[in-house]
Design a protein around this motif. Structure first.
Motif, PDB file in Angstrom:
ATOM      1  N   LYS A   1       0.977  -1.120   0.146  1.00 53.82           N
ATOM      2  CA  LYS A   1      -0.089  -0.135  -0.150  1.00 53.82           C
ATOM      3  C   LYS A   1       0.948   1.262  -0.018  1.00 53.82           C
ATOM      4  N   ASP A   2       0.141   2.456  -0.781  1.00 52.34           N
ATOM      5  CA  ASP A   2       1.074   3.316  -0.714  1.00 52.34           C
ATOM      6  C   ASP A   2       0.815   4.443   0.577  1.00 52.34           C
ATOM      7  N   LYS A   3       1.367   5.474   0.613  1.00 52.40           N
ATOM      8  CA  LYS A   3       0.935   6.194   1.851  1.00 52.40           C
ATOM      9  C   LYS A   3      -0.280   6.694   2.025  1.00 52.40           C
ATOM     10  N   ALA A   4      -1.391   6.688   0.987  1.00 54.70           N
ATOM     11  CA  ALA A   4      -2.717   6.926   0.986  1.00 54.70           C
ATOM     12  C   ALA A   4      -3.664   5.735   1.121  1.00 54.70           C
ATOM     13  N   GLY A   5      -2.883   4.516   1.476  1.00 57.23           N
ATOM     14  CA  GLY A   5      -3.526   3.298   1.590  1.00 57.23           C
ATOM     15  C   GLY A   5      -3.959   2.742   0.092  1.00 57.23           C
ATOM     16  N   HIS A   6      -3.488   3.259  -0.892  1.00 56.58           N
ATOM     17  CA  HIS A   6      -4.151   2.667  -2.369  1.00 56.58           C
ATOM     18  C   HIS A   6      -3.170   1.364  -2.183  1.00 56.58           C
ATOM     19  N   PRO A   7      -3.737   0.074  -2.657  1.00 58.07           N
ATOM     20  CA  PRO A   7      -2.960  -1.159  -3.054  1.00 58.07           C
ATOM     21  C   PRO A   7      -2.062  -0.988  -4.236  1.00 58.07           C
ATOM     22  N   TYR A   8      -1.000  -1.610  -4.463  1.00 60.79           N
ATOM     23  CA  TYR A   8      -0.310  -1.757  -5.477  1.00 60.79           C
ATOM     24  C   TYR A   8       0.480  -3.408  -5.513  1.00 60.79           C
ATOM     25  N   ASP A   9       1.008  -3.809  -6.723  1.00 59.91           N
ATOM     26  CA  ASP A   9       1.646  -4.860  -6.618  1.00 59.91           C
ATOM     27  C   ASP A   9       3.109  -4.580  -6.706  1.00 59.91           C
ATOM     28  N   PRO A  10       3.870  -4.660  -5.773  1.00 58.98           N
ATOM     29  CA  PRO A  10       5.427  -4.340  -6.006  1.00 58.98           C
ATOM     30  C   PRO A  10       5.999  -5.241  -7.268  1.00 58.98           C
ATOM     31  N   PHE A  11       5.550  -6.091  -7.705  1.00 60.61           N
ATOM     32  CA  PHE A  11       6.159  -7.070  -8.575  1.00 60.61           C
ATOM     33  C   PHE A  11       5.751  -6.698  -9.969  1.00 60.61           C
ATOM     34  N   ALA A  12       4.957  -5.337  -9.952  1.00 61.65           N
ATOM     35  CA  ALA A  12       4.501  -4.949 -11.195  1.00 61.65           C
ATOM     36  C   ALA A  12       5.089  -3.753 -11.453  1.00 61.65           C
ATOM     37  N   ILE A  13       5.721  -3.153 -10.609  1.00 59.98           N
ATOM     38  CA  ILE A  13       6.192  -1.767 -10.506  1.00 59.98           C
ATOM     39  C   ILE A  13       7.676  -1.618 -10.042  1.00 59.98           C
ATOM     40  N   ALA A  14       8.204  -2.429  -9.476  1.00 62.44           N
ATOM     41  CA  ALA A  14       9.634  -2.568  -9.007  1.00 62.44           C
ATOM     42  C   ALA A  14      10.552  -2.242 -10.289  1.00 62.44           C
ATOM     43  N   GLY A  15      11.466  -1.279 -10.107  1.00 66.28           N
ATOM     44  CA  GLY A  15      12.296  -0.922 -11.263  1.00 66.28           C
ATOM     45  C   GLY A  15      12.070   0.573 -11.409  1.00 66.28           C
ATOM     46  N   ALA A  16      10.844   0.925 -11.327  1.00 69.80           N
ATOM     47  CA  ALA A  16      10.474   2.312 -11.583  1.00 69.80           C
ATOM     48  C   ALA A  16      10.848   3.301 -10.398  1.00 69.80           C
ATOM     49  N   ASP A  17      11.079   2.784  -9.343  1.00 71.64           N
ATOM     50  CA  ASP A  17      11.626   3.544  -8.376  1.00 71.64           C
ATOM     51  C   ASP A  17      13.261   3.233  -8.177  1.00 71.64           C
ATOM     52  N   HIS A  18      13.744   3.922  -9.199  1.00 68.88           N
ATOM     53  CA  HIS A  18      15.188   3.802  -9.599  1.00 68.88           C
ATOM     54  C   HIS A  18      16.158   4.483  -8.439  1.00 68.88           C
ATOM     55  N   TRP A  19      17.360   4.719  -8.854  1.00 68.85           N
ATOM     56  CA  TRP A  19      18.605   5.015  -7.969  1.00 68.85           C
ATOM     57  C   TRP A  19      18.849   6.279  -8.443  1.00 68.85           C
ATOM     58  N   TYR A  20      18.460   6.935  -9.382  1.00 66.78           N
ATOM     59  CA  TYR A  20      18.808   7.951 -10.137  1.00 66.78           C
ATOM     60  C   TYR A  20      18.311   9.290  -9.307  1.00 66.78           C
ATOM     61  N   SER A  21      19.007  10.439  -9.094  1.00 66.04           N
ATOM     62  CA  SER A  21      18.347  11.498  -8.250  1.00 66.04           C
ATOM     63  C   SER A  21      17.903  12.596  -9.350  1.00 66.04           C
ATOM     64  N   VAL A  22      16.519  12.664  -9.417  1.00 63.19           N
ATOM     65  CA  VAL A  22      15.830  13.251 -10.458  1.00 63.19           C
ATOM     66  C   VAL A  22      14.896  14.595 -10.068  1.00 63.19           C
ATOM     67  N   GLY A  23      15.389  15.132  -8.783  1.00 64.51           N
ATOM     68  CA  GLY A  23      14.612  16.133  -8.170  1.00 64.51           C
ATOM     69  C   GLY A  23      13.382  15.497  -7.787  1.00 64.51           C
TER      70      GLY A  23
ATOM     71  N   LEU B   1      23.488  11.643 -12.405  1.00 71.21           N
ATOM     72  CA  LEU B   1      22.259  11.463 -11.782  1.00 71.21           C
ATOM     73  C   LEU B   1      22.565  10.355 -10.366  1.00 71.21           C
ATOM     74  N   LEU B   2      23.639   9.672 -10.647  1.00 71.31           N
ATOM     75  CA  LEU B   2      24.121   8.752  -9.480  1.00 71.31           C
ATOM     76  C   LEU B   2      24.599   9.325  -8.567  1.00 71.31           C
ATOM     77  N   GLN B   3      24.042   9.962  -7.765  1.00 73.35           N
ATOM     78  CA  GLN B   3      24.448  11.166  -6.620  1.00 73.35           C
ATOM     79  C   GLN B   3      24.736  10.335  -5.017  1.00 73.35           C
ATOM     80  N   ALA B   4      24.157   9.195  -5.000  1.00 71.36           N
ATOM     81  CA  ALA B   4      24.210   8.725  -3.720  1.00 71.36           C
ATOM     82  C   ALA B   4      23.886   9.384  -2.598  1.00 71.36           C
ATOM     83  N   THR B   5      22.791  10.104  -2.682  1.00 74.09           N
ATOM     84  CA  THR B   5      22.366  11.008  -1.429  1.00 74.09           C
ATOM     85  C   THR B   5      20.874  10.903  -1.295  1.00 74.09           C
ATOM     86  N   GLY B   6      20.384  11.339  -0.186  1.00 77.87           N
ATOM     87  CA  GLY B   6      18.839  11.221   0.021  1.00 77.87           C
ATOM     88  C   GLY B   6      18.519   9.864  -0.078  1.00 77.87           C
ATOM     89  N   ARG B   7      17.250   9.376  -0.798  1.00 75.86           N
ATOM     90  CA  ARG B   7      16.714   8.074  -0.691  1.00 75.86           C
ATOM     91  C   ARG B   7      17.799   7.040  -1.533  1.00 75.86           C
TER      92      ARG B   7
END
Length: 777
Positions: free
Chosen positions: A501-523, A578-584
């Motif tokens: 679930k996201d912060k608002a409580g909406h469900p999602y399938d981690p196995f259908a979106i993993a990878g989009a939450d990448h490690w690039y710092s893009v603002g 973009l691979l700055q290894a800062t924040g998240r």
């Protein structure tokens, strides 16, 4: 592949690490067993099974919790129990060497036992590159605890102080003497308990002290696979069994049998019955099983049986319908879940000096594992015994119980080697029809599917649609990025309790979106996942090797190249900026130490090895892509450079070479890791330019290997794969190499002939379209 939501974290396989150990002599051997630390583990199985309580231990007759992970017998043979599925990845060898290294075992005396289902094993699942990652620490402590107990008892038998003894190669050594583990078992009085706190306090070997982990040793299952004695699910046999082949209905859901005409089949010698299954579990609605006394008779008869169905609603659904529906979904910002949702996204786009938006799509992909799905079911003394290769026993057991209308403790799934899994056998639905047929006939029944049956009954990787946007500020720096994806959700289809679930409580399938939450710092960043309910209702979406990153990384890494082009920056330099290894993206212990900096390292190294920036022959190009693998919680940092040549006359793409650099932390099994990387890379090539089908009237268009054409041997490129030497946490190897290959190929095509492709698989006509668009022909 599988990241369990936080609220279900107790379901993780590593839950076994919360228990203590009991070590004792039992009969003719020595056993190390897990003690239950508290009652919470009783509910740690997806099957809602209960772990048997730990009996009291008495000196006269030591007994112990049945959750036993390895045994040492009086001949010194060590048997490691493996609760994972072996499908060619040598997982048994990897897990056994973790135990054996800390145990100081003689590797020549280690054996494997792949166990059948029992609540004592906890969650039984093999997928997502989880096995080594999840089990490295608890199995290390299991081996270390066994070694300490043996050293203590060995010292007593040698009449030496414990401090003066040590273990080496299956024996305890002291000053001037030694005693083998076998002799300790025969003569000793082994009895020791470890609490969870004591286990945690055990000091494990340093990487420099390891003698098996990271070293080349013989895989334990090679001899049996070589001489033909290895038993796969398709080899299962019991006396008196019947054979069955299914008649598969026109739609996965909603089909109903109207009539069965078996008059022609009655002429086949050995043909017995055609049964319309009644399935309370809903796994195989509308199925008819053609039963015979032999495999050949069942195959011939099934071709002659005529069944009329009333098809479900999906009979009118095509691939394009699913894609169009997904595009409409993504246009509605209120749909789905936002697993990353930073403030300032809209403002960044409003203030941008340059914006970029691209759409990416992927087709339906089938598993086509070598061994078609099969199962054998038999009832013995009130217990249903199911014989099949399976990757997620804990998922199918309650389904079988529901189908058979029996308590779950009346069903046992026997373990066999898998002739290919790739995620198909995570869904054990193929066990249900065999069980129902055996129940109806009162005889053991073995169901065997042809390859075409298998394709029609597959749980394919869903088609996907992705929209990606990026904003650049007035200084040309990336200020925001939005990634939105719609696809069928396998977790929603098969085990919705594991939706996150996201912060608002909406469900999602981690196995259908993993990878989009990448490690690039893009603002400011937003990642939105939408469930394509038309896909979900038309077929059963499944997990396929690489799962979500198989399509999300295609979009991310193709888009990074397009963004670099828009910014007029070298694609490698753009990524590194973009691979700055800062924040998240800074990374965290224990699994992601170093964060984006480690991804930057493998990118630089792969580019260096591949000759990035050097002149290429005409119509030949290098393309680069990176991935963190399967999920952020278990990153395997992977970079790939593809060298391709495009034939302008045919627009055929030839992948000449893949250069890959992988940082998977500690490498437990070098040979196994290399084999997985090679297999994953070639699977990536296959899905990039060869594999893919489409839905047509509710069914897959391609049902055999004459029209569904995976990578052939003649098209295998040169592979140059390097592992980063590391002592960090061991992460997964099964899937990460797959995810970087397709975008690297797509980017190489652009580098070669300036044709940008945005759909998988990459067909010549798409390359030609790109050439035409850019005026290159």
């Amino acid at each position: 592949m599988f990241k369990l939501p936080k609220e279900n974290s107790s379901l993780r396989p590593s839950a076994l690490g919360r228990r203590g150990f009991l070590i004792a002599a039992a009969g003719t051997g020595f056993t190390l067993a897990f003690l239950r630390a508290d009652s919470s583990f009783a509910n740690s199985s997806l099957a809602d099974s209960k772990v048997a309580p730990v009996p009291a231990v008495t000196p006269a007759a030591p007994v112990f919790d049945p959750s036993i992970w390895f045994e040492l017998d009086v001949d010194g043979m060590i048997t490691v129990n493996i609760a994972k599925a072996e499908m060619g990845q040598h997982i048994g060898t990897a897990l056994a060497r973790i135990v054996a290294d800390e145990l100081e075992a003689d590797w020549s005396k280690v054996r494997l036992r792949y166990v059948d289902t029992d609540p004592k094993w906890g969650l039984m699942v093999t997928g997502g590159s989880w096995s080594v990652w999840q089990n490295f620490d608890p199995l290390s402590r299991a081996g270390a605890a066994g070694r300490l107990a043996l050293v203590e008892e060995g010292a007593r038998l040698l009449r030496m102080p414990v401090s003066g003894c040590h273990a080496k190669l299956g024996a305890v050594h002291g000053r001037g003497g030694s005693i083998s583990y076998a002799e300790i078992v025969r003569r000793g009085k082994l009895a020791r308990q470890y609490t969870p706190a004591q286990l945690k306090a055990i000091v494990l070997k340093t990487p420099q002290q390891r003698s098996l982990i990271g070293h080349r040793v013989q895989a334990l299952d090679i001899p049996s696979k070589t001489d033909g004695t290895a038993q796969y699910g398709i080899d299962a046999h019991v006396d008196g069994m019947l054979y069955a082949r299914p008649k598969i209905p026109p739609t996965r859901y909603g089909s109903k049998v109207v009539s069965i005409d078996d008059s022609a089949a009655r002429q086949v010698k050995g043909y017995l019955h055609s049964l319309a299954l009644q399935d309370p579990s809903g796994s195989v609605p509308g199925w008819v099983m053609v039963v015979a006394e032999s495999y050949a008779a069942a195959m011939r008869a099934a071709d002659l049986v005529q069944v009329k169905w009333r098809a479900g609603a999906a009979a009118h659904v095509s691939e394009q319908d699913i894609v169009n529906y997904a595009s409409k979904q993504l246009a509605d910002a209120s749909l789905g879940a936002r697993l990353v949702d930073d403030d300032g996204v809209e403002q960044a786009f409003k203030d941008a000096s340059l914006t970029l938006e691209r759409h990416y799509t992927t087709s339906t992909v089938l598993h086509f594992q070598l061994e078609p799905v099969n199962a054998l079911a038999q009832k013995v003394d009130g217990i249903w015994h199911i014989h099949a290769g399976n990757q997620w026993q804990s998922l199918i057991l309650p389904v079988l119980a529901k189908a058979l209308k029996v308590p779950q403790d009346k069903v046992m799934l026997h373990t066999y080697l898998l002739g290919g899994g790739f995620g198909r056998r995570l869904n054990g639905d193929y066990c249900v029809p065999a069980a129902l047929a055996a129940q109806a006939l009162g005889r053991p029944v073995k169901m065997l599917c042809t390859r075409a049956d298998d394709a029609r009954f597959d749980s394919p990787r869903s088609p996907s649609v992705q929209h990606v946007r990026m904003a650049f500020d007035g200084e040309g720096k990336v200020s925001a990025m939005v990634h939105e994806a719609s696809a069928g959700w396998p977790t929603q289809a098969m085990i919705p309790a594991l939706l996150a679930k996201d912060k608002a409580g909406h469900p999602y399938d981690p196995f259908a979106i993993a990878g989009a939450d990448h490690w690039y710092s893009v603002g400011a960043q937003r990642v939105r996942a939408v469930s394509n309910d038309l896909a979900n209702s038309s077929f059963r979406p499944g997990w396929l090797r690489s799962v979500g990153p198989g399509w999300t990384n295609w979009a991310v890494e193709s888009f990074m190249d397009e963004a670099a082009q828009a910014a007029k920056v070298d694609p490698l330099a753009f990524r590194l900026s973009l691979l700055q290894a800062t924040g998240r993206n800074a990374g965290s212990a224990p699994n992601a130490v170093g964060g984006a900096a480690r991804l930057a390292h493998v990118l630089r190294r792969a580019a260096e090895k591949a000759g990035w920036g050097t002149a290429m022959p005409p119509d030949t190009g290098l393309g680069i892509a990176a991935t963190f693998g399967q999920e952020r919680g278990m990153p395997t940092w992977t970079a790939c450079v593809a060298r391709v040549k495009v034939d302008r006359s045919t627009c055929m793409v030839k992948v000449e070479k893949l250069t890959m650099v992988i940082d998977a932390g500690t490498i437990v099994d070098p040979d196994g890791a290399l084999a997985q990387a090679e297999g994953g890379a070639l699977w990536g090539v296959s899905m990039a330019i060869h594999e893919g089908t489409a839905f047509l009237n509710g069914e897959v268009k391609d049902t055999n290997l004459n029209t569904y054409t995976p990578l052939r041997m003649a098209d295998v490129p040169e592979l140059d794969i390097e592992f980063v030497a590391s002592t960090q946490t061991a992460t997964g190897m099964g899937e990460p190499p797959t995810t970087a290959v397709a975008p690297a190929i797509g980017n190489a095509i652009f580098a070669a002939v300036a044709s940008r492709v945005r759909h998988l698989p990459i067909r010549p006509e798409a390359v030609l379209k790109g050439l035409d668009r850019h005026g290159a022909v």
